[in-house]
Design a protein around this motif. Sequence first.
Motif, PDB file in Angstrom:
ATOM      1  N   GLY A 230     -26.448 -57.851   9.557  1.00 15.57           N
ATOM      2  CA  GLY A 230     -27.177 -57.167   8.497  1.00 15.57           C
ATOM      3  C   GLY A 230     -28.681 -57.264   8.679  1.00 15.57           C
ATOM      4  N   ALA A 231     -29.178 -58.443   9.023  1.00 15.02           N
ATOM      5  CA  ALA A 231     -30.612 -58.616   9.248  1.00 15.02           C
ATOM      6  C   ALA A 231     -31.073 -57.841  10.475  1.00 15.02           C
ATOM      7  CB  ALA A 231     -30.932 -60.103   9.405  1.00 15.02           C
ATOM      8  N   ALA A 232     -30.224 -57.789  11.508  1.00 11.47           N
ATOM      9  CA  ALA A 232     -30.583 -57.045  12.714  1.00 11.47           C
ATOM     10  C   ALA A 232     -30.752 -55.560  12.403  1.00 11.47           C
ATOM     11  CB  ALA A 232     -29.521 -57.256  13.787  1.00 11.47           C
ATOM     12  N   ARG A 233     -29.906 -55.025  11.567  1.00 17.09           N
ATOM     13  CA  ARG A 233     -29.998 -53.602  11.233  1.00 17.09           C
ATOM     14  C   ARG A 233     -31.278 -53.292  10.457  1.00 17.09           C
ATOM     15  NH1 ARG A 233     -25.706 -50.674  12.558  1.00 17.09           N
ATOM     16  NH2 ARG A 233     -23.731 -51.753  13.011  1.00 17.09           N
ATOM     17  N   GLN A 234     -31.805 -54.274   9.757  1.00 14.41           N
ATOM     18  CA  GLN A 234     -33.021 -54.054   8.978  1.00 14.41           C
ATOM     19  C   GLN A 234     -34.252 -53.866   9.857  1.00 14.41           C
ATOM     20  OE1 GLN A 234     -33.414 -57.166   6.062  1.00 14.41           O
ATOM     21  NE2 GLN A 234     -31.434 -56.744   5.117  1.00 14.41           N
ATOM     22  N   ILE A 235     -34.219 -54.353  11.100  1.00 12.17           N
ATOM     23  CA  ILE A 235     -35.384 -54.206  11.987  1.00 12.17           C
ATOM     24  C   ILE A 235     -35.193 -53.088  12.999  1.00 12.17           C
ATOM     25  CG2 ILE A 235     -35.907 -56.663  11.729  1.00 12.17           C
ATOM     26  CD1 ILE A 235     -34.961 -57.045  14.622  1.00 12.17           C
ATOM     27  N   LEU A 236     -34.075 -52.346  12.904  1.00  7.10           N
ATOM     28  CA  LEU A 236     -33.796 -51.303  13.893  1.00  7.10           C
ATOM     29  C   LEU A 236     -34.877 -50.227  13.901  1.00  7.10           C
ATOM     30  CD1 LEU A 236     -29.966 -50.512  13.986  1.00  7.10           C
ATOM     31  CD2 LEU A 236     -31.394 -51.631  15.707  1.00  7.10           C
ATOM     32  N   ASN A 237     -35.324 -49.793  12.734  1.00 10.91           N
ATOM     33  CA  ASN A 237     -36.328 -48.731  12.695  1.00 10.91           C
ATOM     34  C   ASN A 237     -37.601 -49.134  13.417  1.00 10.91           C
ATOM     35  OD1 ASN A 237     -34.736 -46.894  11.301  1.00 10.91           O
ATOM     36  ND2 ASN A 237     -35.447 -47.564   9.286  1.00 10.91           N
ATOM     37  N   ALA A 238     -38.007 -50.384  13.249  1.00 10.24           N
ATOM     38  CA  ALA A 238     -39.208 -50.866  13.939  1.00 10.24           C
ATOM     39  C   ALA A 238     -39.006 -50.857  15.453  1.00 10.24           C
ATOM     40  CB  ALA A 238     -39.560 -52.270  13.463  1.00 10.24           C
ATOM     41  N   LEU A 239     -37.810 -51.256  15.916  1.00 12.07           N
ATOM     42  CA  LEU A 239     -37.538 -51.258  17.352  1.00 12.07           C
ATOM     43  C   LEU A 239     -37.494 -49.831  17.896  1.00 12.07           C
ATOM     44  CD1 LEU A 239     -34.770 -54.027  17.624  1.00 12.07           C
ATOM     45  CD2 LEU A 239     -37.245 -54.255  17.867  1.00 12.07           C
ATOM     46  N   ARG A 240     -36.863 -48.924  17.160  1.00 13.35           N
ATOM     47  CA  ARG A 240     -36.794 -47.532  17.603  1.00 13.35           C
ATOM     48  C   ARG A 240     -38.191 -46.925  17.724  1.00 13.35           C
ATOM     49  NH1 ARG A 240     -32.519 -46.910  13.371  1.00 13.35           N
ATOM     50  NH2 ARG A 240     -30.485 -47.070  14.395  1.00 13.35           N
ATOM     51  N   GLU A 241     -39.016 -47.195  16.721  1.00 13.66           N
ATOM     52  CA  GLU A 241     -40.369 -46.629  16.732  1.00 13.66           C
ATOM     53  C   GLU A 241     -41.185 -47.183  17.888  1.00 13.66           C
ATOM     54  OE1 GLU A 241     -44.236 -46.250  13.731  1.00 13.66           O
ATOM     55  OE2 GLU A 241     -42.291 -46.947  12.982  1.00 13.66           O
ATOM     56  N   ALA A 242     -41.043 -48.472  18.149  1.00 13.14           N
ATOM     57  CA  ALA A 242     -41.811 -49.080  19.245  1.00 13.14           C
ATOM     58  C   ALA A 242     -41.420 -48.514  20.593  1.00 13.14           C
ATOM     59  CB  ALA A 242     -41.608 -50.605  19.227  1.00 13.14           C
ATOM     60  N   CYS A 243     -40.128 -48.169  20.747  1.00 13.92           N
ATOM     61  CA  CYS A 243     -39.622 -47.703  22.047  1.00 13.92           C
ATOM     62  C   CYS A 243     -39.530 -46.186  22.132  1.00 13.92           C
ATOM     63  CB  CYS A 243     -38.237 -48.294  22.316  1.00 13.92           C
ATOM     64  SG  CYS A 243     -38.179 -50.068  22.235  1.00 13.92           S
ATOM     65  N   HIS A 244     -39.803 -45.504  21.024  1.00 16.08           N
ATOM     66  CA  HIS A 244     -39.689 -44.044  20.981  1.00 16.08           C
ATOM     67  C   HIS A 244     -38.275 -43.598  21.364  1.00 16.08           C
ATOM     68  CE1 HIS A 244     -44.009 -43.799  20.382  1.00 16.08           C
ATOM     69  NE2 HIS A 244     -44.179 -44.575  21.439  1.00 16.08           N
ATOM     70  N   THR A 245     -37.296 -44.222  20.713  1.00 13.52           N
ATOM     71  CA  THR A 245     -35.909 -43.847  20.946  1.00 13.52           C
ATOM     72  C   THR A 245     -35.165 -43.855  19.620  1.00 13.52           C
ATOM     73  OG1 THR A 245     -33.865 -44.344  22.157  1.00 13.52           O
ATOM     74  CG2 THR A 245     -35.145 -46.216  21.364  1.00 13.52           C
TER      75      THR A 245
END
Length: 447
Positions: A230-245
């Motif tokens: 659950g906590a991992a899913r909360q940071i997914l948007n930040a990871l996607r934005e950083a990697c442009h994916t």
Amino acid sequence: MTSASLHQVTTPTPAPRPRPDADVRLPTWAREASDGVDLVALADRVVEADLAAAFDTLRDNDEFVSRLRASVVENLRHLRQVIAGRIHLTEVTLAEPFALARLQARLRLPQTALQRSYRVGFLTMWHEWSDRLVERADRNDVPRAESLEALRGMTALLLGYQHQVASQVADSFARADEALSRSREHVRNGLVQHLLREDSTPLPPSDLVLLDYPLDASHITVLLAAMPEGAARQILNALREACHTRDTLVHPVDLTNTVVWLAHPRPPGWRAARIANLTDCLRGLGVEASVSDPHVGVQGVRAGWLQVRDVQRVRAAWGAAGSPRVLGHPDVSLEILLMADSVKARAFVHAELGQLGADDDLAARLRETVEASQRWGSHVTTAAHLHLHEHTVRNRLQKAAELLGRPLTERRTELQVALRLARLLTENNSRADSPILPPPVSPGTPG
């Protein structure tokens, strides 16, 4: 009548299964004996017996052990009420055993483990209650026939309770398991487990659609240690934005660790700048993460998983104080290679460092100074990096050469490698040889 003789008479032949609504009432002395059972100590023994018999691999999962203990404690409290005659078996209302059953279903534990834990747990309870009853019968000089009748009655109550609760819990487990089997996320987790198997076969098109992740892309794998799904899913948007994916795949390794795959189409795949953005984002989030190299295709999903497990193993051996929060495979690829055989690695460090490899604070400070000197070159830069005086650096390097038995300029490559390995192989850190993460839970066929 002695405790040994009473058990000898009654334990070889199991009692027939009692009816759940059996109307049994124990004599006053037997009910008092039941009330004398130390439920806290008994709960500890039952939990340990359950873990040893059915859930040994889950000892380190705090959520599971907490749920197991809560279930045991609730059962013990109600069972004592039933044995003492204060409530009837049909009046028992439980919550924790059903919560545990749902958790077991979510972890994909087999129902045989659930059944085994109930058999072992209630046998442990029976031993405790029968011992207390026998002791009280001896102390009160109860006639043998009355003692046996009380023991039979107590056994009937306990087995009746076990039968009713275990049956209800098994039904709850089955319903939860069926619901999870229909759950999209649960099916996706099963597909990921399938992909991570060494002998995995290609997924059919219908499963690829359900997975909703481009397996033919270039993948980076990130292991988020001590971070539930659950906590991992909360940071997914930040990871996607950083990697442009937009393409990510999340998989819970267990109750406390999560692995995430991020995909880029190929070409161009993962460029150095994108990987740097990802690691900078992870550092900014303050999480503990192990990051793989880029890998391509279906095999790349598994290759990245194996790499982050290796990185996490080095991290644990390194120790929390010395390990960076974000650690990439290229940062420790040499350590991973050389630690594949820890016995040979220790022999290499001992041969190269001699007394400089001693497991004490002085040798550790000297190794740190030598390693910094090898990296930064000059005494002045080394002193600034270590916040030391330049003369202190010179003295330490001289002492290190004395312990080494040769100039620091000889066998520089071997010395540098031995210094890196020495951080992982000290006698005070035995975790270097231990697996850090379990394989995915119960891998099986997709769907």
